[in-house]
Design an enzyme around this catalytic site. Sequence first.
Site, PDB file in Angstrom:
ATOM      1  N   LYS A  23      -5.467  16.094  63.900  1.00  0.00           N
ATOM      2  CA  LYS A  23      -5.865  15.274  62.749  1.00  0.00           C
ATOM      3  C   LYS A  23      -6.049  16.141  61.504  1.00  0.00           C
ATOM      4  CE  LYS A  23     -10.033  13.373  60.780  1.00  0.00           C
ATOM      5  NZ  LYS A  23     -10.935  14.430  60.325  1.00  0.00           N
ATOM      6  N   ASN A  24      -6.817  17.217  61.619  1.00  0.00           N
ATOM      7  CA  ASN A  24      -7.157  17.967  60.408  1.00  0.00           C
ATOM      8  C   ASN A  24      -5.992  18.799  59.866  1.00  0.00           C
ATOM      9  OD1 ASN A  24      -9.615  16.771  60.229  1.00  0.00           O
ATOM     10  ND2 ASN A  24     -10.759  18.451  61.181  1.00  0.00           N
ATOM     11  N   ARG A  94     -11.886  11.916  53.425  1.00  0.00           N
ATOM     12  CA  ARG A  94     -12.165  13.164  52.749  1.00  0.00           C
ATOM     13  C   ARG A  94     -10.866  13.830  52.292  1.00  0.00           C
ATOM     14  NH1 ARG A  94     -16.200  15.642  50.747  1.00  0.00           N
ATOM     15  NH2 ARG A  94     -16.121  17.886  50.781  1.00  0.00           N
ATOM     16  N   CYS A 118     -16.675  11.340  56.229  1.00  0.00           N
ATOM     17  CA  CYS A 118     -17.925  11.272  56.992  1.00  0.00           C
ATOM     18  C   CYS A 118     -19.066  11.874  56.193  1.00  0.00           C
ATOM     19  CB  CYS A 118     -17.804  12.079  58.283  1.00  0.00           C
ATOM     20  SG  CYS A 118     -16.731  11.334  59.505  1.00  0.00           S
ATOM     21  N   ARG A 123     -21.442  17.526  50.745  1.00  0.00           N
ATOM     22  CA  ARG A 123     -20.144  18.195  50.975  1.00  0.00           C
ATOM     23  C   ARG A 123     -19.487  18.463  49.619  1.00  0.00           C
ATOM     24  NH1 ARG A 123     -16.859  15.117  55.632  1.00  0.00           N
ATOM     25  NH2 ARG A 123     -15.769  17.101  55.794  1.00  0.00           N
ATOM     26  N   PRO A 124     -19.967  19.504  48.932  1.00  0.00           N
ATOM     27  CA  PRO A 124     -19.426  19.776  47.590  1.00  0.00           C
ATOM     28  C   PRO A 124     -17.978  20.245  47.641  1.00  0.00           C
ATOM     29  CG  PRO A 124     -20.894  21.551  48.295  1.00  0.00           C
ATOM     30  CD  PRO A 124     -20.959  20.494  49.364  1.00  0.00           C
ATOM     31  N   ILE A 125     -17.286  20.149  46.477  1.00  0.00           N
ATOM     32  CA  ILE A 125     -15.908  20.678  46.408  1.00  0.00           C
ATOM     33  C   ILE A 125     -15.788  21.714  45.283  1.00  0.00           C
ATOM     34  CG2 ILE A 125     -14.773  18.669  47.473  1.00  0.00           C
ATOM     35  CD1 ILE A 125     -13.925  17.837  44.588  1.00  0.00           C
ATOM     36  N   ASP A 126     -16.941  22.340  44.976  1.00  0.00           N
ATOM     37  CA  ASP A 126     -16.949  23.314  43.875  1.00  0.00           C
ATOM     38  C   ASP A 126     -15.954  24.453  44.094  1.00  0.00           C
ATOM     39  OD1 ASP A 126     -18.895  23.774  46.001  1.00  0.00           O
ATOM     40  OD2 ASP A 126     -19.425  25.603  44.926  1.00  0.00           O
ATOM     41  N   ASP A 306     -17.311  20.514  64.729  1.00  0.00           N
ATOM     42  CA  ASP A 306     -16.819  19.195  65.143  1.00  0.00           C
ATOM     43  C   ASP A 306     -17.029  18.942  66.641  1.00  0.00           C
ATOM     44  OD1 ASP A 306     -16.001  18.869  62.545  1.00  0.00           O
ATOM     45  OD2 ASP A 306     -13.931  19.430  62.935  1.00  0.00           O
ATOM     46  N   ILE A 328     -22.857  25.049  59.715  1.00  0.00           N
ATOM     47  CA  ILE A 328     -21.848  24.584  58.746  1.00  0.00           C
ATOM     48  C   ILE A 328     -22.389  23.376  57.962  1.00  0.00           C
ATOM     49  CG2 ILE A 328     -19.431  23.875  58.418  1.00  0.00           C
ATOM     50  CD1 ILE A 328     -19.567  26.557  59.848  1.00  0.00           C
ATOM     51  N   ARG A 398     -10.674   6.520  62.761  1.00  0.00           N
ATOM     52  CA  ARG A 398     -10.160   7.386  61.694  1.00  0.00           C
ATOM     53  C   ARG A 398      -9.597   8.684  62.265  1.00  0.00           C
ATOM     54  NH1 ARG A 398     -14.177   9.532  58.424  1.00  0.00           N
ATOM     55  NH2 ARG A 398     -12.470  10.936  58.124  1.00  0.00           N
TER      56      ARG A 398
HETATM   57  N1  EPU Z   1     -18.413  23.942  50.975  1.00  0.00           N
HETATM   58  C1  EPU Z   1     -18.964  24.194  49.742  1.00  0.00           C
HETATM   59  N2  EPU Z   1     -18.166  24.029  48.639  1.00  0.00           N
HETATM   60  C2  EPU Z   1     -16.870  23.661  48.737  1.00  0.00           C
HETATM   61  C3  EPU Z   1     -16.314  23.423  50.009  1.00  0.00           C
HETATM   62  C4  EPU Z   1     -17.123  23.574  51.121  1.00  0.00           C
HETATM   63  O1  EPU Z   1     -20.135  24.512  49.619  1.00  0.00           O
HETATM   64  O2  EPU Z   1     -16.208  23.546  47.701  1.00  0.00           O
HETATM   65  C5  EPU Z   1     -19.253  24.119  52.186  1.00  0.00           C
HETATM   66  C6  EPU Z   1     -19.437  22.826  52.962  1.00  0.00           C
HETATM   67  O3  EPU Z   1     -20.481  22.054  52.438  1.00  0.00           O
HETATM   68  C7  EPU Z   1     -19.704  23.324  54.368  1.00  0.00           C
HETATM   69  C8  EPU Z   1     -18.833  24.589  54.440  1.00  0.00           C
HETATM   70  O4  EPU Z   1     -18.559  24.962  53.098  1.00  0.00           O
HETATM   71  O5  EPU Z   1     -21.050  23.689  54.501  1.00  0.00           O
HETATM   72  C9  EPU Z   1     -17.532  24.448  55.181  1.00  0.00           C
HETATM   73  O6  EPU Z   1     -16.835  23.306  54.689  1.00  0.00           O
HETATM   74  P1  EPU Z   1     -15.249  23.192  54.694  1.00  0.00           P
HETATM   75  O7  EPU Z   1     -14.759  23.123  53.316  1.00  0.00           O
HETATM   76  O8  EPU Z   1     -14.682  24.265  55.579  1.00  0.00           O
HETATM   77  O9  EPU Z   1     -15.048  21.766  55.381  1.00  0.00           O
HETATM   78  P2  EPU Z   1     -13.990  20.670  54.992  1.00  0.00           P
HETATM   79  O10 EPU Z   1     -12.704  21.321  54.639  1.00  0.00           O
HETATM   80  O11 EPU Z   1     -14.567  19.681  54.062  1.00  0.00           O
HETATM   81  C10 EPU Z   1     -12.987  20.517  57.390  1.00  0.00           C
HETATM   82  C11 EPU Z   1     -12.750  19.415  58.375  1.00  0.00           C
HETATM   83  C12 EPU Z   1     -14.077  18.992  58.985  1.00  0.00           C
HETATM   84  C13 EPU Z   1     -14.741  20.194  59.633  1.00  0.00           C
HETATM   85  C14 EPU Z   1     -14.901  21.329  58.614  1.00  0.00           C
HETATM   86  C15 EPU Z   1     -15.456  22.596  59.207  1.00  0.00           C
HETATM   87  C16 EPU Z   1     -10.859  18.260  57.428  1.00  0.00           C
HETATM   88  C17 EPU Z   1     -10.334  17.045  56.746  1.00  0.00           C
HETATM   89  N3  EPU Z   1     -12.150  18.280  57.687  1.00  0.00           N
HETATM   90  O12 EPU Z   1     -13.820  19.956  56.382  1.00  0.00           O
HETATM   91  O13 EPU Z   1     -13.747  18.051  59.986  1.00  0.00           O
HETATM   92  O14 EPU Z   1     -16.008  19.828  60.128  1.00  0.00           O
HETATM   93  O15 EPU Z   1     -13.607  21.624  58.033  1.00  0.00           O
HETATM   94  O16 EPU Z   1     -14.623  23.075  60.190  1.00  0.00           O
HETATM   95  O17 EPU Z   1     -10.109  19.165  57.755  1.00  0.00           O
HETATM   96  C18 EPU Z   1     -14.090  16.204  61.365  1.00  0.00           C
HETATM   97  O18 EPU Z   1     -12.927  16.364  61.764  1.00  0.00           O
HETATM   98  O19 EPU Z   1     -14.914  15.414  61.923  1.00  0.00           O
HETATM   99  C19 EPU Z   1     -14.550  16.962  60.211  1.00  0.00           C
HETATM  100  C20 EPU Z   1     -15.631  16.640  59.526  1.00  0.00           C
END
Ligand code: EPU
Length: 422
Positions: A23-24, A94, A118, A123-126, A306, A328, A398
């Site tokens: 999925k991811n 997401r 979820c 879950r910031p995207i900074d 996960d 995480i 999902r």
């Molecule tokens: N983070 C920041 N700023 C950012 C991005 C991330 O502070 O700009 C923090 C997050 O808040 C978190 C950490 O960095 O504490 C790691 O987040 P990451 O960006 O790696 O997560 P993600 O890309 O949003 C993906 C998977 C998640 C999985 C995480 C961690 C996808 C679509 N989602 O999320 O999968 O938990 O990596 O491995 O690929 C799931 O499948 O149920 C799921 C939530």
Amino acid sequence: MPEVIKIEGGHLLEGEVNISGAKNATVALIPAAVLANGPVTIVGIPQIADVDSLSEILRILNVDVQEIDVDHLVIDPTNMKNVTLDQDIVTKLRASYYFMGALLGKYGYVKIQMPGGCYLGPRPIDLHLKGFEALGATVSYDKGCYTIEAKKLIGNKIFLDIASVGATINIMMAAVYAEGRTTIENAAKEPEIIDVATLLNKMGAKIRGAGTNVITIDGAKSLSGCFHEIIPDRIEAGTFIIIAAAMAKKMVINNIIPQHLDALLSKLQEMGVKMKVDVDKVTIEKSDHIVGVDITTKPYPGFATDLQQPITALLTQADGESRIDETIYIERFKHCLELQRMGAEIELLNGSAIVKGPTPLDGTKVYATDLRCGAAMIVAGLMAEGITEIHNIYHIDRGYSEIDDKLRALGANIWRETVEND
Ligand code: EPU
């Protein structure tokens, strides 16, 4: 009318299950395909609602999407139009944020709503945005929409404060056409990142180092269509392995890459789960006695956040105390409240949970508050006495491809019913 999943617990499972495409990876590969200038064929597509949502977004962008077979998509962006993505569908998942990197990379401009997905705490995207800015883009935010634009994207060195999966993939996509070299330091190393880099390289991109913490991307002039097969879903595999550890008489989990599951498999061995690992499958047999363990979630290759939720359900049946430290997403513990309703003894601390087992679980009405909480509820429901009724299963749909069909084929008594309200 909404649907619920009902499970009558206590049935031992036996047989084989085939794991679907990841999925991811899929949710990034589909947006990545628009960077090509011709048709991209992707096979191994899981049957999950996130794929339907992303296909709908592609159609909004006037991208031709053909479902040739259930697991086979042909994405042709030849007549694509870079329209504003402010439709409700964008907020359903997401991964719609991958259109930021893909459209910025291709057109130097993207306007898109804040992504959904979820709720696991903030879950910031900074880091994604800082990466785009480092490539020369400006970012503005107005009425729920981001506008990200650049006259010209120029390669740069980007250090990620946190090794974020999403930021690593998004920056990689934004940088494929940028002038010169982009270097991402402290990049995330998850297998899904390698899969996306593999697709982009097949299209003609020049990405090296994916899977390590330094990724370099040399800007390409043009990318073309290609064929790609998605890697197996290590989280779906892990979920079925946990289910097997809980309820299998004997179960074979096929189409896996065992190296992707090292952290889980070694924890299960420590718990006393009987298993045989082969090149692309694992066989699990009933264990008479499992013991509690301590788990700390970490970026790959550490224990996946996960899988923290489904394994918590299993730990309720392990002998002794288990401690789970979630590093995480420190608020990713909603499943514990649902497990408590079923009889689990779990103490919640800040960012940690202490599970005391074994405690019998009783089937009751529970909620899939997020995707992997849903997986935890399925594990618990299979082990519980009586019937477990899981609500809000759109979260499960999902991300898990036909999970109830797969479980029924293994001998589980699991079915869906419609209800008046969730
Ligand atoms: N983070 C920041 N700023 C950012 C991005 C991330 O502070 O700009 C923090 C997050 O808040 C978190 C950490 O960095 O504490 C790691 O987040 P990451 O960006 O790696 O997560 P993600 O890309 O949003 C993906 C998977 C998640 C999985 C995480 C961690 C996808 C679509 N989602 O999320 O999968 O938990 O990596 O491995 O690929 C799931 O499948 O149920 C799921 C939530």
